[in-house]
Design an enzyme around this catalytic site. Structure first.
Site, PDB file in Angstrom:
ATOM      1  N   GLU A 268       0.829  -1.202   0.000  1.00 43.28           N
ATOM      2  CA  GLU A 268       0.000   0.000   0.000  1.00 43.28           C
ATOM      3  C   GLU A 268       0.868   1.260   0.000  1.00 43.28           C
ATOM      4  O   GLU A 268       1.917   1.303   0.644  1.00 43.28           O
ATOM      5  CB  GLU A 268      -0.904  -0.008   1.241  1.00 43.28           C
ATOM      6  CG  GLU A 268      -1.800   1.211   1.361  1.00 43.28           C
ATOM      7  CD  GLU A 268      -2.532   1.298   2.694  1.00 43.28           C
ATOM      8  OE1 GLU A 268      -3.558   2.000   2.756  1.00 43.28           O
ATOM      9  OE2 GLU A 268      -2.062   0.676   3.672  1.00 43.28           O
ATOM     10  N   LYS A 343      -9.838   2.354  -1.824  1.00 44.24           N
ATOM     11  CA  LYS A 343      -9.897   1.967  -0.416  1.00 44.24           C
ATOM     12  C   LYS A 343     -11.226   2.438   0.144  1.00 44.24           C
ATOM     13  O   LYS A 343     -11.626   3.599  -0.040  1.00 44.24           O
ATOM     14  CB  LYS A 343      -8.729   2.580   0.361  1.00 44.24           C
ATOM     15  CG  LYS A 343      -8.593   2.038   1.790  1.00 44.24           C
ATOM     16  CD  LYS A 343      -7.304   2.523   2.446  1.00 44.24           C
ATOM     17  CE  LYS A 343      -7.097   1.881   3.815  1.00 44.24           C
ATOM     18  NZ  LYS A 343      -5.818   2.309   4.439  1.00 44.24           N
ATOM     19  N   CYS A 377      -5.376  -2.845   3.020  1.00 45.29           N
ATOM     20  CA  CYS A 377      -5.012  -2.686   4.433  1.00 45.29           C
ATOM     21  C   CYS A 377      -6.214  -2.722   5.377  1.00 45.29           C
ATOM     22  O   CYS A 377      -6.726  -3.795   5.706  1.00 45.29           O
ATOM     23  CB  CYS A 377      -4.228  -1.385   4.600  1.00 45.29           C
ATOM     24  SG  CYS A 377      -3.366  -1.230   6.192  1.00 45.29           S
TER      25      CYS A 377
END
Length: 519
Positions: A268, A343, A377
């Site tokens: 990331e 995200k 993440c």
């Protein structure tokens, strides 16, 4: 005598494949045909069209759908003969459809009660037979209901009832019809369809053999489907230009190609390494300057994916769109095509320091190695997302991450391992290590990248294919067998994915202006 206009007497009947526009009408038909049973859902019918559109038929009469049938292809030898409807149909979603299978499996036939003297069922059965011949399938298998059995259940066993129907001493609307259409009884299954109370949950396993079937000498059962994954535990260190960054990235892609990898995975926001030469100390302004390299980043990895013949999970990168900043993971396929996943859950740190905005779309990506998903993440820490993408067919969930301490890292790791067990999928995490002493809010990193599997026989003992040594620059390589994964879902010691109590709970994606799911 003038010519008579015959068109006014015509009543057009059409047999065709089901289309997206028919879904609401098919659901309405299921409520009419089976009022005491659970009807199709929109998601199930959309899944039929996604996986096997040519196996879904309907009959239209005077612009109204009066009959329909659904099917999928399987290697029937891979299923227990005492299978249930949920097992053979993947709970009605047919994600287990196997285009290289031997048998067409019929999972539903519906005929509107007002049109049951028009040979509608026979037309649908003939359509299935024509399809089986055209696709050179060995047979058609069905689990047939015996809806009149409840009238005789106190006096007869299921076998006795079936024998009486076969002797034409009792009429059963389904079994009698199937026998008349050339199907042969193989056995009787119990607990086949859990809400078929008229059949007392029994079903007759019936088969129609394709006499035109031509055995293919090179047609074999698939013993493995290996996918090689190359994970980069990326070192964040001082560089002086985008050229330095590109040189370091190409080095890893080149090595992954030497190992004949199918995927290479970067961490990331590893592009924040560019902040080491961007002279801006205010974090939010530095990130906006970083977004100016978006086109360079995309061009670089598109070229690398094609040049080295490897699919690249390009970590993630901050991108400016309409004045807002998003954290976006890109998939660079080796055929030159590109996709992206925003995200969805933004950490308090990202929001406070950089003003990052959340995305609104859950995506599943088709690749030459099957369906995959990318959860960046923090997104891995929300189990609903992994369940949604697994239900949509993702076999591998890639999770690029960036954490600055061990506690943050362990949240990602433990959740990734849990997601692999819960959904019987592979998960892959790739993180950054090292220090960026000149970059505010990106100064320290902690990571131990890894590849995880479900926990069962056939997989590594600890559910770990490979893992890096913590906090050093290195790579790992591992093979993920999609065929073993598929088998574990149907014959594993436990089957968490298939044993979900969807009669008690389910996860849904809200429809609205922003949230959506696509593939």
């Amino acid at each position: 005598m003038a010519d008579m206009d015959l068109s006014k007497f015509e009543k057009k009947i059409v047999l065709r494949n089901i289309e997206e526009k028919d879904i609401d009408e098919i659901i309405e038909l299921s409520l009419i045909c089976f009022p005491d049973m659970k009807p199709w859902t929109k998601e199930q019918l959309r899944s039929h069209l996604r996986y096997f559109p040519e196996g879904q038929f309907c009959i239209e009469y005077e612009d109204k759908i009066i009959g329909s049938c659904s099917s999928l292809i399987v290697n029937f030898d891979e299923y227990d003969v005492q299978h249930t409807w949920d097992e053979i149909t993947d709970k009605g979603y047919i994600r287990n459809h196997d285009s290289k299978g031997y048998n067409l499996y019929g999972i539903e036939v519906m005929v509107h009660p007002e049109y049951r003297r028009m040979k509608i069922g026979r037309r649908l059965y003939d359509a299935r037979k024509d399809l089986a011949v055209r696709l050179n399938l060995k047979s058609i298998v069905i689990g047939g209901r015996i809806p009149n059995y409840h009238k005789y259940s106190e006096d007869m066993t299921p076998r006795e009832y079936v024998e009486e129907v076969m002797a034409q001493n009792i009429y059963d609307p389904v079994l009698t019809f199937q026998l008349m259409n050339g199907f042969v009884l193989k056995r009787i299954n119990n607990n086949y369809l859990k809400d078929d109370f008229n059949s007392m949950k029994y079903a007759t396993l019936m088969e129609w053999s394709n006499i035109d079937y031509r055995p293919m000498t090179k047609r074999t059962y698939k013993t493995s489907f290996p996918v090689r994954v190359f994970v980069v535990q990326y070192m964040m260190k001082q560089i002086n230009s985008f050229h330095d960054f590109a040189h370091q990235c190409e080095y890893y892609v080149d090595i992954s190609s030497d190992y004949k990898s199918d995927f290479i995975v970067f961490p990331e926001i590893f592009t924040t390494q560019l902040l080491s030469f961007i002279e801006e100390k205010t974090p939010s302004l530095a990130i906006r300057r970083l977004t100016r390299y978006t086109e360079d980043y995309i061009k670089l990895f598109t070229e690398l994916a094609v040049k080295y013949n490897v699919n690249i999970i390009g970590g993630s990168h901050f991108v400016e769109e309409d004045g807002d900043i998003y954290n976006i993971a890109y998939l660079f396929r080796r055929d030159g095509t590109i996709d992206k996943q925003y995200k969805l859950h933004i950490t308090p740190n990202e929001e406070r320091w950089w003003g990052i905005q959340p995305g609104h779309e859950i995506k599943i990506f088709d690749t030459d190695c099957g369906k995959i998903s990318i959860l960046i993440c923090y997104d891995m820490e929300f189990p609903e997302l992994s369940r949604i993408v697994a239900e949509k067919g993702a076999n591998i969930i890639f999770s690029p991450f960036c954490t600055d301490d061990r506690q943050g890292y362990l949240r990602v790791r433990y959740c990734a391992q849990a997601r692999a067990v819960e959904n019987q999928v592979y998960t892959v995490i790739a993180g950054t290590v090292g220090n960026l002493t000149e970059a505010e809010n990106m100064d320290i990193q902690y990571a131990q990248s890894a590849i995880f599997t479900p926990s069962d026989f056939g997989f590594p003992r600890d559910g770990i294919v490979a893992e890096c040594t913590p906090n050093i620059e290195m790579v790992i390589v591992g093979d993920l067998d999609l065929e073993i994964l598929r088998r574990s879902r149907s014959t594993g010691s436990v089957m968490q994915f298939n044993n979900r109590r969807t009669d008690l709970y389910e996860i849904t994606v809200k429809e609205g202006k922003n949230p959506r799911i696509s593939k």
